[in-house]
Design a protein around this motif. Structure first.
Motif, short mmCIF file in Angstrom:
data_model
loop_
_atom_site.label_atom_id
_atom_site.label_comp_id
_atom_site.label_asym_id
_atom_site.label_seq_id
_atom_site.Cartn_x
_atom_site.Cartn_y
_atom_site.Cartn_z
N GLY A 185 39.79 52.14 54.41
CA GLY A 185 40.94 51.94 53.53
C GLY A 185 41.21 50.47 53.26
N VAL A 186 41.17 49.65 54.30
CA VAL A 186 41.36 48.20 54.12
C VAL A 186 40.31 47.65 53.15
CG1 VAL A 186 41.22 45.98 55.30
CG2 VAL A 186 42.45 47.89 56.36
N ASN A 187 39.08 48.09 53.29
CA ASN A 187 37.99 47.58 52.46
C ASN A 187 38.16 47.98 51.00
OD1 ASN A 187 35.66 46.12 52.12
ND2 ASN A 187 34.43 47.34 53.51
N PHE A 188 38.46 49.24 50.75
CA PHE A 188 38.60 49.70 49.37
C PHE A 188 39.77 49.04 48.65
CE2 PHE A 188 35.95 53.43 50.60
CZ PHE A 188 35.05 53.38 49.55
N VAL A 189 40.92 48.98 49.32
CA VAL A 189 42.10 48.39 48.67
C VAL A 189 41.84 46.92 48.36
CG1 VAL A 189 44.52 47.78 49.00
CG2 VAL A 189 43.71 50.05 49.66
N THR A 190 41.25 46.20 49.31
CA THR A 190 40.95 44.78 49.07
C THR A 190 39.94 44.62 47.94
OG1 THR A 190 41.31 44.34 51.43
CG2 THR A 190 40.20 42.63 50.15
N THR A 191 38.90 45.45 47.93
CA THR A 191 37.87 45.35 46.89
C THR A 191 38.46 45.58 45.51
OG1 THR A 191 36.16 46.11 48.43
CG2 THR A 191 35.69 46.33 46.08
N ILE A 192 39.27 46.61 45.37
CA ILE A 192 39.83 46.94 44.04
C ILE A 192 40.82 45.88 43.59
CG2 ILE A 192 41.19 48.64 42.78
CD1 ILE A 192 39.86 50.78 44.60
N PHE A 193 41.57 45.30 44.51
CA PHE A 193 42.54 44.28 44.11
C PHE A 193 41.88 42.93 43.85
CE2 PHE A 193 45.92 47.10 45.42
CZ PHE A 193 47.00 46.70 44.65
N LYS A 194 40.82 42.60 44.59
CA LYS A 194 40.31 41.24 44.57
C LYS A 194 38.93 41.06 43.96
CE LYS A 194 43.74 39.16 46.69
NZ LYS A 194 44.55 38.12 45.99
N MET A 195 38.17 42.12 43.74
CA MET A 195 36.77 41.97 43.37
C MET A 195 36.47 42.43 41.94
SD MET A 195 35.37 40.76 46.19
CE MET A 195 33.63 41.12 46.09
N ARG A 196 37.48 42.69 41.15
CA ARG A 196 37.24 43.19 39.80
C ARG A 196 36.59 42.12 38.93
NH1 ARG A 196 42.51 44.19 40.55
NH2 ARG A 196 43.12 42.96 38.73
N SER A 197 35.76 42.58 38.00
CA SER A 197 35.08 41.69 37.07
C SER A 197 36.09 41.00 36.15
CB SER A 197 34.09 42.51 36.24
OG SER A 197 33.35 41.70 35.37
N PRO A 198 35.75 39.85 35.57
CA PRO A 198 36.65 39.19 34.61
C PRO A 198 37.06 40.14 33.49
CG PRO A 198 34.84 37.73 35.17
CD PRO A 198 34.53 39.05 35.80
N GLY A 199 38.34 40.19 33.19
CA GLY A 199 38.84 41.06 32.14
C GLY A 199 39.14 42.46 32.59
N MET A 200 38.72 42.83 33.82
CA MET A 200 38.96 44.18 34.32
C MET A 200 40.39 44.24 34.87
SD MET A 200 37.91 47.30 35.01
CE MET A 200 36.12 47.40 34.96
N THR A 201 41.35 44.41 33.96
CA THR A 201 42.73 44.59 34.38
C THR A 201 42.89 45.98 34.97
OG1 THR A 201 43.38 45.43 32.22
CG2 THR A 201 43.50 43.03 32.54
N PHE A 202 44.05 46.24 35.56
CA PHE A 202 44.26 47.55 36.16
C PHE A 202 44.16 48.66 35.13
CE2 PHE A 202 46.09 45.12 39.70
CZ PHE A 202 45.53 45.80 40.77
#
Length: 556
Positions: A185-202
């Protein structure tokens, strides 16, 4: 036919790590590549799925006749406990984490998960606690027999006197499982919040990513309660504490609160990613944008909030006061609203589309049909009078299996077939896939539907023998269970033969929109090795002209 452009620009990024080329030996190593880890999760959990399925077929073999004439009652109780435990904690949770591990970094344009080593460590706990679960069935002190919920005072009893019995090993395995899931859970939440490609807004993330994020948020706020309850119960059995033992002044109802505070939201941890799978598959095979994308995304977060206030509906028969029953009846019914929004969005997506009934679409449609049925019976169970009437009967078992197998496993199969070409670089055999679907769909309905009239007639669950008046429906359910067991044969043949000698898959065999379909099949080690895509549009632009990702001239 879509007019979506698939162009990319070079964006400087820091490389996470490097791996040697992937071979079959890689899957037996401590790899930190999220794609390898994803497949490790899927294959390992499927092994436990087969084990849990064998237990289920033995249970249904016992129930095909009213008399207890196949296995000893102690063995039956142990198999009942192990079937539920393995199917939930060694199959459903890990396989969904495996799919998310593989797809999410690709879908958001990341090179890997945020914490690759933590990701690998979380996976290698899966075979460990799976083996401990199995060992709990075989130890001299006797197997765990208290059900997958392990309620005290039954779970604190130790008639054999052995210091290490099956219940102790079961609790140790559950604690390891909880730690593994919290790490994920820690890994997924951090990845989705911090690792998105440029322009990949929510609101440019695929709906599947939204559902994985929502599920893992539930893991982080709910799972510590269950893990703490498991450790407290372990202390009661091994260290002489009295948290839950009523004979020593403990409170067994407290365990039920701690257990269901997580274990009902856990149903949403399971079903939310499947909702995301449906949201990915229906637009592709209907050639239409996902109807109400933003509302569908937000509804996942609404489910997260409401999931925290529904657990007591599992305890209506546990002496809960009237005001509490009414409050949780209302909250349980209320959660059907954001869920219903998703169902209406999927139907609107399919309606009027150019449907392509390939195997992933068949499994998604079958899963949707069975989920709607489970939703109807779920609303019935939310009502206090109905819940009291069918409490501890096969009606509850039937409803639960329509959710967990009818919707969840059908959705998992849909995802495996959909992303199989991307994972392996090979195409599966469509004929075997459709045979697998029909055996699964027919077998599941034959198996689980009869449990509803059985429950309404008053047949209790967890029994090895029963009144002969229940025999008719039990025979049908057992035949369905055996058919369901047989359905895995064409699946295994398909996956193994396709992976070894199947036709080479193109990069985008489904003409789908999404970042994972812009890379090769299978993807390179670092996913987007030379460039990260700059995302410009929502992920469901079927029939639209807006580009999904940009090239340099688009940004000038």
């Amino acid at each position: 036919m879509t007019n979506i452009q698939e162009k990319q620009i070079s964006v400087p990024v820091e490389t996470h790590h490097h791996h040697p080329p992937t071979t079959w030996k890689t899957y037996f190593t401590f790899s930190t590549d999220h794609k390898v880890i994803g497949i490790q999760y899927i294959v390992t959990s499927f092994f436990f799925f087969l084990v849990g399925g064998i237990f289920a077929m033995i249970i249904r073999g016992e129930l095909i006749t009213p008399e207890a004439d196949l296995v000893d009652r102690t063995v039956y109780n142990a198999m009942f406990t192990m079937h539920g435990t393995i199917m939930l904690f060694s199959w459903t949770f890990p396989v969904l984490v495996g799919l998310a591990n593989y797809v999410v970094p690709l879908a958001i344009g990341a090179r890997d998960m945020a914490f690759p080593r933590l990701n690998a460590a979380a996976f290698w706990m899966v075979p460990v606690f799976g083996i401990v679960f199995m060992a709990s069935f075989l130890v001299p002190g006797g197997p765990a027999q208290a059900g997958w919920w392990s309620y005290p005072p039954v779970s604190v009893q130790n008639p054999t006197g052995y210091p290490i019995n099956g219940q102790v090993l079961w609790l140790i395995a559950m604690a390891i499982s909880g730690v593994s899931s919290i790490m994920g859970g820690v890994n997924f939440v951090t990845t989705i919040f911090k690792m998105r490609s440029p322009g990949m807004t929510f609101f440019r993330m695929p709906a599947y990513v939204w559902t994985v994020l929502s599920a893992q948020i539930i893991q982080l706020f709910g799972l510590p309660a269950l893990t703490a309850a498991i450790i407290m119960l372990l202390f009661d059995i091994t260290a002489g504490t009295t948290f839950f033992d009523p004979a020593q002044g403990g409170n067994p109802i407290l365990f039920q609160h701690l257990f269901w505070f997580y274990s009902h939201p856990a149903v949403y941890v399971i079903i939310l990613p499947v909702f995301g799978i449906f949201s990915e598959i229906f637009p592709v095979y209907a050639r239409k944008p996902l109807f109400g994308y933003k509302v569908v995304a937000i509804s996942s977060l609404i489910i997260v909030v409401l999931s925290a206030v529904v657990w007591v509906h599992h305890m209506f028969a546990s002496g809960t006061p009237g005001w509490m029953r009414m409050l949780f009846m209302f909250s349980t019914m209320l959660i059907s609203v954001p869920t219903g929004i998703k169902v209406f969005a999927w139907v609107a997506t399919i309606w009027g589309g150019k449907l392509r009934l390939d195997t992933p679409m068949l499994f998604a449609l079958g899963g949707l049909i069975m989920f709607v049925f489970s939703g109807i019976t779920g609303i019935m169970l939310a009502a206090v009078p109905v819940d009291i009437h069918v409490n501890n009967t096969y009606f509850v078992v039937g409803h639960f299996h329509y959710v967990i197998y009818g919707a969840t496993v059908m959705g998992i199969y849909a995802a495996i077939y959909h992303w199989f070409p991307k994972m392996t670089g090979k195409m599966y055999y469509e004929g075997l896939g459709k045979l697998h679907f029909w055996l699964t769909f027919i077998g599941a309905n034959l198996n689980f539907f009869p449990m509803h009239p059985l429950g309404l007639q008053g047949m209790p669950r967890r029994v090895a023998s029963y009144d002969p008046e229940f025999a008719f429906w039990n025979v049908i359910a057992s035949v369905g269970a055996f058919l369901l067991g047989m359905s895995t044969i064409p699946f295994l043949l398909n996956m193994i033969s396709s992976w070894i000698g199947g036709k080479k898959a193109p990069d985008n065999p489904w003409r789908a929109i999404g970042l994972e379909w812009l890379v090769s099949s299978p993807p390179p080690v670092e996913n987007f090795e030379k460039q990260l895509p700059v995302v410009l549009a929502e992920p469901y632009g079927y029939g639209k002209s807006e580009p999904l990702v940009a090239n340099a001239s688009d940004l000038n």
